[in-house]
Scaffold this motif. Structure first.
Motif, PDB file in Angstrom:
ATOM      1  N   UNK A 119     -29.511   0.205  -0.907  1.00 56.35           N
ATOM      2  CA  UNK A 119     -30.769   1.016  -0.860  1.00 56.35           C
ATOM      3  C   UNK A 119     -31.455   0.419  -2.166  1.00 56.35           C
ATOM      4  N   UNK A 120     -30.872  -0.190  -3.193  1.00 58.65           N
ATOM      5  CA  UNK A 120     -31.579  -0.616  -4.540  1.00 58.65           C
ATOM      6  C   UNK A 120     -32.574  -1.689  -3.939  1.00 58.65           C
ATOM      7  N   UNK A 121     -33.793  -1.631  -4.423  1.00 52.25           N
ATOM      8  CA  UNK A 121     -34.852  -2.767  -4.359  1.00 52.25           C
ATOM      9  C   UNK A 121     -34.350  -4.047  -4.946  1.00 52.25           C
ATOM     10  N   UNK A 122     -34.597  -5.097  -4.457  1.00 52.23           N
ATOM     11  CA  UNK A 122     -34.390  -6.708  -4.846  1.00 52.23           C
ATOM     12  C   UNK A 122     -35.121  -6.658  -6.276  1.00 52.23           C
ATOM     13  N   UNK A 123     -34.191  -7.298  -7.019  1.00 48.74           N
ATOM     14  CA  UNK A 123     -34.721  -7.601  -8.517  1.00 48.74           C
ATOM     15  C   UNK A 123     -36.025  -8.463  -8.449  1.00 48.74           C
ATOM     16  N   UNK A 124     -36.980  -8.094  -8.994  1.00 49.06           N
ATOM     17  CA  UNK A 124     -38.335  -8.943  -8.873  1.00 49.06           C
ATOM     18  C   UNK A 124     -38.728  -8.735 -10.274  1.00 49.06           C
ATOM     19  N   UNK A 125     -38.454  -9.622 -11.231  1.00 47.07           N
ATOM     20  CA  UNK A 125     -38.667  -9.512 -12.657  1.00 47.07           C
ATOM     21  C   UNK A 125     -40.298  -9.688 -12.881  1.00 47.07           C
ATOM     22  N   UNK A 126     -41.112 -10.286 -11.865  1.00 47.82           N
ATOM     23  CA  UNK A 126     -42.572 -10.420 -12.107  1.00 47.82           C
ATOM     24  C   UNK A 126     -43.364  -9.237 -11.944  1.00 47.82           C
ATOM     25  N   UNK A 127     -42.530  -8.186 -11.188  1.00 53.14           N
ATOM     26  CA  UNK A 127     -43.447  -7.090 -10.834  1.00 53.14           C
ATOM     27  C   UNK A 127     -43.634  -6.205 -11.997  1.00 53.14           C
ATOM     28  N   UNK A 128     -44.733  -5.788 -12.279  1.00 57.51           N
ATOM     29  CA  UNK A 128     -45.170  -5.235 -13.776  1.00 57.51           C
ATOM     30  C   UNK A 128     -44.660  -3.641 -13.549  1.00 57.51           C
ATOM     31  N   UNK A 129     -44.289  -3.049 -14.349  1.00 60.30           N
ATOM     32  CA  UNK A 129     -43.775  -1.685 -14.669  1.00 60.30           C
ATOM     33  C   UNK A 129     -44.420  -0.918 -15.494  1.00 60.30           C
ATOM     34  N   UNK A 130     -44.723   0.252 -15.113  1.00 61.48           N
ATOM     35  CA  UNK A 130     -45.377   1.089 -16.216  1.00 61.48           C
ATOM     36  C   UNK A 130     -44.676   1.215 -17.342  1.00 61.48           C
TER      37      UNK A 130
END
Length: 347
Positions: A119-130
């Motif tokens: 269920x863990x989302x795929x690792x996407x290092x580009x996606x910005x996080x707050x």
């Protein structure tokens, strides 16, 4: 989710060893797609379960059958026309096999994982996080030309402004404001970068998609251009932009829209990403041929489809009356369908 019943696993197949969650990754061209099988025992001692494709937003697809013969596992998923067949490793925590769907056969290795890991989302290092160094605001704006309201997200750099503005215009298909492809929010990444460079950025759901009004399936390129025009005007009217001219970035089909706005002098600048460089009918023919060959279709089938499409495009170019256009295209379709052998229609 209602699950299809599976045949009983033969005696000695040790079905309980397969109960659980199995995850693998399909590589489809440059795209990687996770595949998750959830297997459980049914009331008769056989195996049943569901299939998820998390990166495509598909979950709970029922398995039509699960069969085990020694170390060989075969899973049928009639709902998507797919089949997995593989062999279990000696430690029983891995199944090396092949996923077949239509003419495509792709290697797929399944490994036992926990439900939490699957269920863990795929690792996407580009996606910005707050937290973000800019403001994020959900907005709605109207398209008075067509009488609809569109929904989007505005990112605003810090300070009172005025700042330059950019509208992001998505490519073909029912794209959301992030132009999400295989789970990757392309426009979110772009908006984050541009906002950090001091631009106010507006991205929006295409008409008829998610929170935006209108009907996507009856919309034309003219309609999408009208929507982009409304977005440009809405962004220019923001006090943070202060009436300064606004530019636009268009991707694929969106690049055609941006080029139209630029040609009319409606934007301060335009950026065209992956725009078509040949006429539309030529581009569609190239795309169709590439997709058919990638799907393993023989050259005879590629030639047949392209010949049909060329006739359809010719009708579309020559006919200006919508009712007559539909009638002529329907007649062409019926003519082509009559030529196809019954065995091929069933395929």
């Amino acid at each position: 989710t209602a699950l299809a019943a599976a045949p009983r696993v033969p005696a000695g197949a040790q079905a309980p060893e397969l109960v659980g969650t199995w995850q693998g990754t399909l590589r489809v061209g440059p795209v990687e797609l996770r595949v998750v099988f959830h297997l459980r025992q049914d009331g008769s001692g056989g195996l049943t379960g569901t299939l998820d494709s998390p990166d495509q937003g598909a979950t709970g697809i029922p398995l039509s059958s699960v069969a085990v013969r020694g170390d060989t596992v075969r899973i049928e998923v009639a709902a998507v026309g797919g089949r997995f067949e593989g062999h279990r490793s000696s430690d029983r925590d891995r199944i090396d096999g092949t996923w077949t769907q239509g003419p495509n056969a792709l290697p797929l290795v399944l490994e036992r994982v926990s439900e939490e890991e699957a269920a863990r989302p795929a690792a996407r290092p580009q996606v910005p996080r707050p937290p973000f160094p800019y403001r994020v605001e959900e907005i709605r704006f109207s398209n008075p030309e067509d009488g609809i309201e569109l929904a989007g997200t505005l990112t605003l750099p810090p300070g009172a402004g005025p700042v330059p503005g950019v509208v992001l215009v998505a490519g073909s298909g029912p794209q959301d404001r992030d132009e999400t492809v295989a789970g990757h929010p392309v426009f979110l990444v772009w908006a984050d970068h541009l906002a950090r460079q001091g631009f106010a950025v507006l991205r929006y759901d295409k008409r008829g998609v998610r929170a935006s009004g209108g009907d996507f399936w009856t919309a034309t390129l003219r309609d999408f251009t009208s929507d982009a025009r409304a977005a440009v005007r809405a962004l220019a009217a923001r006090p943070e932009v202060g009436g300064r001219r606004v530019g636009a970035v268009g991707h694929s089909e969106g690049a055609i829209v941006v080029a139209e706005l630029a040609a009319n002098g409606e934007i301060a600048f335009g950026v065209l990403l992956a725009p078509p460089a040949v006429p539309g009918d030529s581009l569609l023919a190239l795309q169709t041929a590439a997709l058919l060959r990638a799907a393993g279709e023989p050259e005879s089938e590629v030639a047949r489809v392209l010949a049909f499409n060329r006739r359809a495009y010719a009708i579309a170019r020559s006919e200006t009356d919508t009712a007559r256009l539909r009638a002529r295209l329907r007649a062409l379709w019926d003519e082509e369908l009559a030529r196809i052998p019954e065995a091929e229609k069933r395929r």
